[in-house]
Design a protein around this motif. Structure first.
Motif, short mmCIF file in Angstrom:
data_model
loop_
_atom_site.label_atom_id
_atom_site.label_comp_id
_atom_site.label_asym_id
_atom_site.label_seq_id
_atom_site.Cartn_x
_atom_site.Cartn_y
_atom_site.Cartn_z
N ASP A 25 0.81 -1.22 0.00
CA ASP A 25 0.00 0.00 0.00
C ASP A 25 0.84 1.27 0.00
N ASN A 26 2.07 1.18 0.49
CA ASN A 26 2.88 2.38 0.66
C ASN A 26 3.74 2.73 -0.55
N ALA A 78 10.73 6.03 0.93
CA ALA A 78 9.60 5.64 0.09
C ALA A 78 10.07 5.38 -1.34
#
Length: 130
Positions: A25-26, A78
């Motif tokens: 999801d990230n 990220a």
């Protein structure tokens, strides 16, 4: 016989590595990742053509990459997580980079048009008759 079991054990450990088939999801959204990678590759090309010393080029690139990520509102972690995901899913990486190449081509065309140059368009090839 002992060596055989040792080799078999090592091979079984290698087979235990799991590939998570679900997208985490990230992950950075694909469209945003394309823009980030296009910016990074453009910056890399500019640095490569303007900086003579490899050590200096690497330092400048690392600084500029951080600025690019900051401009896109993405953390280094990220970006690394998303890039690592694509490295494990090469089909998706290929699709991503097809879009990156298209994006870079469009940017190049826009620059050429701004400069009053005709964009580089490959000539269509005629189908071969057999």
């Amino acid at each position: 016989m002992k060596n055989f079991f040792c080799i078999l054990f090592c091979l079984s450990l290698l087979g235990c590595k799991s590939h998570n088939e679900q997208r985490p999801d990230n992950l950075i959204p694909e469209e945003q990742m394309v823009r980030i990678l296009a910016d990074i590759h453009t910056t890399e090309a500019l640095i490569e053509s303007n900086v003579i010393y490899p050590d200096t080029a690497l330092m400048v690139f690392n600084k500029k990459q951080g600025e690019i990520l900051e401009r896109h509102g993405v953390s280094q972690e990220a970006f690394k997580t998303t890039y690592d995901y694509y490295l494990e899913h090469l089909d998706e990486m290929n699709q991503l980079y097809e879009t990156v190449v298209d994006t870079l081509s469009m940017r190049e065309t826009k620059v050429q048009l701004k400069e009053g140059k005709a964009p580089d368009v490959p000539e269509p090839t005629e189908p071969q008759l057999q």
